[in-house]
Motif scaffolding. Sequence first.
Motif, short mmCIF file in Angstrom:
data_model
loop_
_atom_site.label_atom_id
_atom_site.label_comp_id
_atom_site.label_asym_id
_atom_site.label_seq_id
_atom_site.Cartn_x
_atom_site.Cartn_y
_atom_site.Cartn_z
N GLN A 126 -6.34 1.84 -7.53
CA GLN A 126 -6.79 2.89 -6.61
C GLN A 126 -8.29 2.76 -6.33
N ALA A 127 -9.07 2.51 -7.37
CA ALA A 127 -10.52 2.36 -7.20
C ALA A 127 -10.85 1.17 -6.30
N ASP A 128 -10.00 0.15 -6.35
CA ASP A 128 -10.20 -1.02 -5.50
C ASP A 128 -9.61 -0.82 -4.10
N GLY A 129 -9.03 0.36 -3.86
CA GLY A 129 -8.42 0.62 -2.55
C GLY A 129 -7.10 -0.11 -2.35
N LYS A 130 -6.46 -0.52 -3.44
CA LYS A 130 -5.22 -1.31 -3.33
C LYS A 130 -3.97 -0.53 -3.66
N GLY A 167 10.84 -3.97 -4.87
CA GLY A 167 9.92 -4.39 -3.82
C GLY A 167 9.56 -3.24 -2.88
N VAL A 168 10.55 -2.43 -2.54
CA VAL A 168 10.30 -1.27 -1.67
C VAL A 168 9.36 -0.28 -2.35
N ILE A 169 9.65 0.02 -3.62
CA ILE A 169 8.84 0.99 -4.36
C ILE A 169 7.43 0.44 -4.61
N SER A 170 7.33 -0.81 -5.01
CA SER A 170 5.99 -1.36 -5.24
C SER A 170 5.20 -1.40 -3.93
N GLY A 171 5.88 -1.66 -2.83
CA GLY A 171 5.21 -1.59 -1.53
C GLY A 171 4.72 -0.20 -1.21
N ALA A 172 5.46 0.80 -1.65
CA ALA A 172 5.04 2.20 -1.41
C ALA A 172 3.88 2.59 -2.33
N ILE A 173 3.80 1.98 -3.50
CA ILE A 173 2.70 2.28 -4.44
C ILE A 173 1.40 1.67 -3.93
N LEU A 174 1.48 0.46 -3.42
CA LEU A 174 0.30 -0.25 -2.98
C LEU A 174 -0.15 0.30 -1.62
N ALA A 175 -1.46 0.35 -1.45
CA ALA A 175 -2.03 0.82 -0.19
C ALA A 175 -1.76 -0.21 0.89
N ARG A 176 -1.53 0.25 2.07
CA ARG A 176 -1.34 -0.66 3.21
C ARG A 176 -2.63 -1.44 3.46
N ARG A 177 -2.46 -2.71 3.62
CA ARG A 177 -3.62 -3.57 3.90
C ARG A 177 -3.75 -3.75 5.40
N PRO A 178 -4.98 -3.69 5.94
CA PRO A 178 -5.15 -3.83 7.39
C PRO A 178 -4.76 -5.20 7.89
#
Length: 183
Positions: free
Chosen positions: A133-137, A172-183
């Motif tokens: 989270q601190a890394d914006g990820k 994969g779906v859940i981990s994608g939801a945990i991770l912040a969207r990358r531009p």
Amino acid sequence: MRADARKNYEHLLTVARKVFTEQGNDASLRDIARRAEVGLGTLYRHFPTREALLEALLRTSFGALAKRADELQASSDSADALITWLQEIIAFTHEHRGVIAPMVSAIEDHESALHASCVTLRSAGAALLARAQADGKARADLDGSELFDLIAALAWLREQPSHASRADRIFGVISGAILARRP
């Protein structure tokens, strides 16, 4: 502890590990005592509850998972570290069939023999999440307790034979939801 009592303790753990691997964590304690060739009273003297036996069996593994989270903290990519640890803890729960239900109960029950170990795991995951989270990820609106709940849900899904084939995709779906969207 006397030498004979220590020997019984270690033997009970060895047999319990085998029985739980074969039958899951709902295995009969009476069967464990019988296979260890000790009386049920001996088992209960060493492990007064099923949770106490589970805690003794899982303590080392839980410690290793927490240590692994610490090692991953030093990795270069916080998102990869978080996802790697999630995969490893879910694989662990899959190897220890039936452990997720006692873990989920223990996290809220301060009197549970498993409570401290489960809190340690939750804290390890929360630290990896906070770094991402601190890394914006990772999404900022998720906390360690919710991450622990997601681990429990994913682990439960993997334990269900009718859903196991979809477990990796759902991960994969859940981990994608945990991770912040990358531009």
